[in-house]
Enzyme design. Structure first.
Site, PDB file in Angstrom:
ATOM      1  N   ALA A  74       0.916  -1.180   0.052  1.00 22.59           N
ATOM      2  CA  ALA A  74      -0.104  -0.139  -0.023  1.00 22.59           C
ATOM      3  C   ALA A  74       0.870   1.431  -0.034  1.00 22.59           C
ATOM      4  CB  ALA A  74      -0.941   0.067   1.191  1.00 22.59           C
ATOM      5  N   GLY A 117       0.553  -4.916   1.099  1.00 24.06           N
ATOM      6  CA  GLY A 117      -0.763  -4.824   0.122  1.00 24.06           C
ATOM      7  C   GLY A 117      -0.483  -5.666  -1.122  1.00 24.06           C
TER       8      GLY A 117
HETATM    9  C1  LIG Z   1      -5.239   2.810   0.381  1.00 22.39           C
HETATM   10  C2  LIG Z   1      -5.576   1.665   1.252  1.00 22.39           C
HETATM   11  C3  LIG Z   1      -4.283   1.144   2.002  1.00 22.39           C
HETATM   12  C4  LIG Z   1      -4.525  -0.165   2.403  1.00 22.39           C
HETATM   13  C5  LIG Z   1      -3.612  -0.715   3.481  1.00 22.39           C
HETATM   14  C6  LIG Z   1      -3.457  -2.345   3.664  1.00 22.39           C
HETATM   15  C7  LIG Z   1      -2.321  -2.800   4.371  1.00 22.39           C
HETATM   16  C8  LIG Z   1      -1.087  -2.922   3.755  1.00 22.39           C
HETATM   17  C9  LIG Z   1      -0.141  -2.190   4.203  1.00 22.39           C
HETATM   18  C10 LIG Z   1       0.941  -2.265   3.250  1.00 22.39           C
HETATM   19  O1  LIG Z   1       1.110  -2.494   2.346  1.00 22.39           O
HETATM   20  S1  LIG Z   1       2.136  -1.235   4.149  1.00 22.39           S
HETATM   21  C11 LIG Z   1       3.515  -1.003   3.010  1.00 22.39           C
HETATM   22  C12 LIG Z   1       4.308  -2.320   3.010  1.00 22.39           C
HETATM   23  N1  LIG Z   1       5.556  -2.295   2.157  1.00 22.39           N
HETATM   24  C13 LIG Z   1       6.603  -1.870   2.471  1.00 22.39           C
HETATM   25  O2  LIG Z   1       6.982  -1.627   3.674  1.00 22.39           O
HETATM   26  C14 LIG Z   1       7.642  -1.776   1.344  1.00 22.39           C
HETATM   27  C15 LIG Z   1       8.574  -0.273   1.331  1.00 22.39           C
HETATM   28  N2  LIG Z   1       9.383  -0.194   0.358  1.00 22.39           N
HETATM   29  C16 LIG Z   1      10.568  -0.790   0.523  1.00 22.39           C
HETATM   30  O3  LIG Z   1      11.072  -1.346   1.650  1.00 22.39           O
HETATM   31  C17 LIG Z   1      11.542  -0.545  -0.571  1.00 22.39           C
HETATM   32  O4  LIG Z   1      11.316   0.243  -1.593  1.00 22.39           O
HETATM   33  C18 LIG Z   1      12.090  -1.791  -1.379  1.00 22.39           C
HETATM   34  C19 LIG Z   1      10.650  -2.352  -1.943  1.00 22.39           C
HETATM   35  C20 LIG Z   1      12.732  -2.817  -0.604  1.00 22.39           C
HETATM   36  C21 LIG Z   1      12.843  -1.430  -2.503  1.00 22.39           C
HETATM   37  O5  LIG Z   1      13.901  -0.648  -2.149  1.00 22.39           O
HETATM   38  P1  LIG Z   1      14.826   0.151  -3.090  1.00 22.39           P
HETATM   39  O6  LIG Z   1      16.040   0.749  -2.419  1.00 22.39           O
HETATM   40  O7  LIG Z   1      15.179  -0.614  -4.303  1.00 22.39           O
HETATM   41  O8  LIG Z   1      13.809   1.277  -3.692  1.00 22.39           O
HETATM   42  P2  LIG Z   1      13.323   2.728  -3.075  1.00 22.39           P
HETATM   43  O9  LIG Z   1      14.318   3.736  -3.355  1.00 22.39           O
HETATM   44  O10 LIG Z   1      13.231   2.261  -1.558  1.00 22.39           O
HETATM   45  O11 LIG Z   1      11.935   2.784  -3.824  1.00 22.39           O
HETATM   46  C22 LIG Z   1      11.802   3.383  -5.017  1.00 22.39           C
HETATM   47  C23 LIG Z   1      10.628   4.562  -4.838  1.00 22.39           C
HETATM   48  O12 LIG Z   1       9.587   3.758  -4.755  1.00 22.39           O
HETATM   49  C24 LIG Z   1       8.882   4.367  -3.358  1.00 22.39           C
HETATM   50  N3  LIG Z   1       8.090   3.069  -2.579  1.00 22.39           N
HETATM   51  C25 LIG Z   1       8.631   1.948  -2.555  1.00 22.39           C
HETATM   52  N4  LIG Z   1       7.634   1.214  -1.742  1.00 22.39           N
HETATM   53  C26 LIG Z   1       6.776   2.220  -1.587  1.00 22.39           C
HETATM   54  C27 LIG Z   1       5.514   2.045  -0.803  1.00 22.39           C
HETATM   55  N5  LIG Z   1       5.112   1.003  -0.282  1.00 22.39           N
HETATM   56  N6  LIG Z   1       4.708   3.295  -0.677  1.00 22.39           N
HETATM   57  C28 LIG Z   1       4.876   4.370  -1.323  1.00 22.39           C
HETATM   58  N7  LIG Z   1       5.976   4.489  -1.935  1.00 22.39           N
HETATM   59  C29 LIG Z   1       7.027   3.412  -1.922  1.00 22.39           C
HETATM   60  C30 LIG Z   1      10.233   4.851  -2.533  1.00 22.39           C
HETATM   61  O13 LIG Z   1       9.603   5.808  -1.567  1.00 22.39           O
HETATM   62  C31 LIG Z   1      10.998   5.420  -3.826  1.00 22.39           C
HETATM   63  O14 LIG Z   1      10.309   6.630  -4.073  1.00 22.39           O
HETATM   64  P3  LIG Z   1      11.170   8.170  -3.891  1.00 22.39           P
HETATM   65  O15 LIG Z   1      11.231   8.159  -2.218  1.00 22.39           O
HETATM   66  O16 LIG Z   1      12.530   7.960  -4.110  1.00 22.39           O
HETATM   67  O17 LIG Z   1      10.315   9.193  -4.296  1.00 22.39           O
END
Ligand SMILES: CCCCCCC/C=C/C(=O)SCCNC(=O)CCNC(=O)[C@H](O)C(C)(C)COP(=O)(O)OP(=O)(O)OC[C@H]1O[C@@H](n2cnc3c(N)ncnc32)[C@H](O)[C@@H]1OP(=O)(O)O
Length: 266
Positions: A74, A117
């Site tokens: 998400a 998500g």
């Molecule tokens: C609307 C309803 C909501 C329902 C919620 C339901 C319950 C679910 C909850 C969740 O899913 S919470 C999120 C769980 N996921 C994570 O915690 C993963 C987060 N991401 C990471 O840990 C890392 O990005 C990665 C996948 C390990 C990859 O790392 P890498 O170093 O290769 O890339 P990054 O530089 O970190 O990412 C690139 C770019 O993408 C943005 N980003 C990545 N994941 C998310 C995310 N989940 N949400 C928003 N943005 C994300 C990251 O911020 C980078 O963007 P910039 O900051 O450079 O602009």
């Protein structure tokens, strides 16, 4: 491979949709955010899957992302400043479950990250295939929250209590081979072949009678909600109901007459 634009009058910001024969291929398309599932993406996914479900041209759906990410969860930036009354009052996650009401079989082709998500989205699909580079995880605990879209409930049913606890309490990711050994995915293939391989299976499924495929999907998914005795009764009723279809008659007649069946979806 020939693909044409599907629903050519609709434009999407966060997904792209193409057609191959009777299969609709939906690609999550927010590369800069690793396909993080923002509200707009979920709305588009819900809209298009409902349209495909209602369209008799299609027999199955494939959902995929990019080679780097199926979906990294998400959208954390969208959720960051929300308050408890806000998420509760708007029932933030309710529409995510819409995908589970789609009658046509849905296959997830997972390359790269399927986290939070994104993993829950894959778990709502009917079959999961993984590329060799796939990584699955529920890292919500690292963000001070918990899975909110069926992750805990579907994961325990898929892999059992100990592994579900381990994944959700540590937030650690598992790779494709581990996911295969857990029974979470049916097959692991080289990343570059994943969509092609998934489409082949989706095409095979789409070549059968659509109401019969929908009945199988419904009956298997019902097993997650009810006990064995009720489940067997449910299955038997569904089996009987195939005798009200032309396709059941056609399938059995074709076997006896040593010819290929011709399905009419009736
Ligand atoms: C609307 C309803 C909501 C329902 C919620 C339901 C319950 C679910 C909850 C969740 O899913 S919470 C999120 C769980 N996921 C994570 O915690 C993963 C987060 N991401 C990471 O840990 C890392 O990005 C990665 C996948 C390990 C990859 O790392 P890498 O170093 O290769 O890339 P990054 O530089 O970190 O990412 C690139 C770019 O993408 C943005 N980003 C990545 N994941 C998310 C995310 N989940 N949400 C928003 N943005 C994300 C990251 O911020 C980078 O963007 P910039 O900051 O450079 O602009």
């Amino acid at each position: 491979m020939f693909r044409k634009a599907l629903f050519r009058f609709s434009t999407y910001n966060f997904i792209s949709v193409t057609q191959k024969g009777k299969v609709a291929l939906i690609q999550l398309n927010r590369p800069k955010a690793l396909n993080a599932l923002c509200d707009g993406l979920i709305k588009e996914l819900n809209q298009v899957t409902q349209e495909i479900d209602a369209n008799p041209e299609y027999g199955s759906i494939v959902i995929t992302g990019s080679e780097k990410a199926f979906a990294a969860g998400a959208d954390i930036k969208e959720m960051q400043d929300k308050s408890f009354p806000q998420v509760q009052n708007i029932q933030m996650l309710a529409s995510w479950e819409n995908l589970t009401n789609i009658k046509k079989p849905i296959l997830a082709a997972v390359n790269g990250y399927a986290l939070g998500g994104g993993f829950e989205l894959a778990l709502m699909c009917d079959i999961i295939y993984a590329g060799e580079n796939a990584k699955f995880g529920l890292p919500e605990i690292t963000l001070g929250t918990i899975p909110g879209c069926g992750g805990t409930q579907r994961l325990i049913r898929a892999v059992g209590k100990s592994k579900a606890m381990e994944m959700t309490l540590t937030g650690e990711f598992i790779d494709a081979q581990t996911a295969l050994s857990y029974g979470l995915v049916s097959k692991v293939v080289p990343a570059q072949n994943l969509v092609e391989e998934t489409l082949k299976v989706a095409e095979k499924i789409a070549s059968f009678s659509k109401p019969v495929a929908a009945l199988i999907k419904d009956t298997i998914n019902e097993a997650e909600n009810i006990g064995l005795r009720e489940g067997v009764k449910y299955e038997r009723k569904a089996f009987y109901s195939t005798f009200a279809t032309q396709d059941r008659k056609e399938g059995m007649s074709a076997f006896v007459e040593k010819r290929k069946p011709s399905w009419t979806d009736n």
